[in-house]
Every structure is written in C-alpha cells, then in structure tokens.
Design an enzyme around this catalytic site. Structure first.
Site, PDB file in Angstrom:
ATOM      1  N   GLY A  46      45.127  20.247  40.590  1.00  0.00           N
ATOM      2  CA  GLY A  46      43.331  19.847  41.218  1.00  0.00           C
ATOM      3  C   GLY A  46      43.426  20.927  42.838  1.00  0.00           C
ATOM      4  CD  GLN A  51      43.176  19.922  48.592  1.00  0.00           C
ATOM      5  OE1 GLN A  51      43.357  20.223  47.250  1.00  0.00           O
ATOM      6  NE2 GLN A  51      44.405  19.210  48.828  1.00  0.00           N
ATOM      7  CB  CYS A  93      47.612  15.073  47.895  1.00  0.00           C
ATOM      8  SG  CYS A  93      46.354  16.450  49.075  1.00  0.00           S
ATOM      9  CG  LEU A  94      48.750  20.946  46.164  1.00  0.00           C
ATOM     10  CD1 LEU A  94      48.057  22.117  45.796  1.00  0.00           C
ATOM     11  CD2 LEU A  94      50.063  20.658  45.812  1.00  0.00           C
ATOM     12  CG  HIS A 135      43.130  13.522  43.882  1.00  0.00           C
ATOM     13  ND1 HIS A 135      44.868  12.917  44.920  1.00  0.00           N
ATOM     14  CD2 HIS A 135      42.937  14.432  44.667  1.00  0.00           C
ATOM     15  CE1 HIS A 135      45.164  13.520  45.832  1.00  0.00           C
ATOM     16  NE2 HIS A 135      44.760  14.630  45.823  1.00  0.00           N
ATOM     17  CD  GLU A 136      41.397  17.652  43.816  1.00  0.00           C
ATOM     18  OE1 GLU A 136      41.366  18.511  44.493  1.00  0.00           O
ATOM     19  OE2 GLU A 136      42.660  17.644  43.197  1.00  0.00           O
ATOM     20  CG  HIS A 139      41.072  16.710  48.670  1.00  0.00           C
ATOM     21  ND1 HIS A 139      41.616  16.293  49.873  1.00  0.00           N
ATOM     22  CD2 HIS A 139      41.878  16.653  47.502  1.00  0.00           C
ATOM     23  CE1 HIS A 139      42.844  16.358  49.779  1.00  0.00           C
ATOM     24  NE2 HIS A 139      42.339  16.102  48.116  1.00  0.00           N
TER      25      HIS A 139
HETATM   26 NI    NI Z   1      44.655  16.507  46.849  1.00  0.00          NI
END
Ligand code: NI
Length: 177
Positions: A46, A51, A93-94, A135-136, A139
């Site tokens: 995701g 991000q 998480c990226l 999670h997204e 963000h």
């Molecule tokens: Ni993340």
C-alpha cells in the site's frame, strides 16, 4: 510512468492531514500510475499519496504484492464508517524502512471512497485487507503507525530512529522533484 521518491519519517508531509481530491483529471491518473509503480518497485502492499509528497487524499493498494495485476486498487477520499473487533499483527511502512512492529487494528471495517472516475465505492474489509486500509487512511490523516504503538514502544522506537539518524543509517528525508 516514473517512480517517485518516497518520503521518510519524520518528514512533515507525513504528519499533516491530506486534502480531499476535487479534480478527477489526467494529473490524478498520472499520480496514481506513478504511485502504483513506486509501490511495486519498493515491494509495498500500500502507498498513500503523502508518502510521495503529494497532499491529495488517496491511496493505492495491492495485497498481491505485484503478483496479480487485477489486485491493484485505488481509493480516493476514503473514510472508515464502521469498525468491528480487534486484531494484532506485524506492520511495516515504506516511510520507516526496515522497521516492523506489532500493531493493533480493527478486525473488520466498512469504508467509503471514490474510484478514479469519482464514482462512490462502499467496501467491507477483513483481516490483512482491513489492516492495510486502516494503515493507509491513517497516513492520509497525517498519522504514522508509530502513533498506534503503546507509549512505551513508541518511545523506544523513536529513540532507535534518532540513533540511526545520528549515525547516518536512517535515510535522509526525500522530496519529490
Ligand atoms: Ni505506511
């Protein structure tokens, strides 16, 4: 479709709420295409627009991890409308490279969003799907998964990241050109 640089914690764009999408235009399609390519290049499941330093409220998801082209989904202006039960599981998480922690999330959610043409979607998600959507959406609300950890855990992880930053082992914050 260029890959865009991913911003890394504690870049401020990750800590501010995003802005609802109003224009379903070619620029939005380009952003989504780039986000999908970026997510796949980094082996993520995701990716939220902030991000890649874009403040629009949308995220892309591919729970197949790039295995199945039909698994790619786009959710614009998403909102959770129902939450049920609890689950615990490991998340990465990226924007926190190399960091994995157990996070508690709802087991099942109902959420609403728009597709790329602005058509409404209402969807139920369970298990890992629910975890990824939560999670997204966090963000997009300017909330990173650090904030879902216990206060003790959060302090430990923050300290670990500070240490890595001081020794130059944590990536510099990157801004999309
Ligand atoms: Ni993340």
């Amino acid at each position: 479709m260029p890959i865009r640089p991913i911003v890394v914690y504690p870049h401020p764009v990750l800590l501010e709420p995003t802005i609802p999408v109003a224009s379903f235009d070619d620029d939005l399609r380009r952003l989504v295409a780039d986000m999908v390519e970026t997510m796949h290049a980094d082996h993520g499941v995701g990716l939220a627009a902030n991000q890649v330093a874009d403040r629009r409220r949308l995220f892309v998801l591919d729970l197949s991890g790039g295995e199945d082209p039909d698994a790619v989904r786009v959710f614009v202006n998403p909102e959770i409308v129902e939450e049920h039960g609890r689950q615990s599981g490991e998340e990465g998480c990226l924007s926190f490279p190399g960091l994995f922690e157990v996070i508690e999330r709802p087991e099942r959610i109902v959420f609403r969003a728009l597709d790329l043409d602005g058509n409404p979607i209402e969807q139920t998600a369970e298990g890992f799907f629910a975890r990824a959507v939560c999670h997204e959406i966090d963000h997009l609300d300017g909330r990173v998964f650090l904030e879902r950890m216990s206060p003790l855990k959060r302090r430990l992880v923050r300290r670990r990241i500070e240490k890595l930053r001081r020794s130059g082992e944590w990536p510099e914050q990157v801004l999309a050109g």
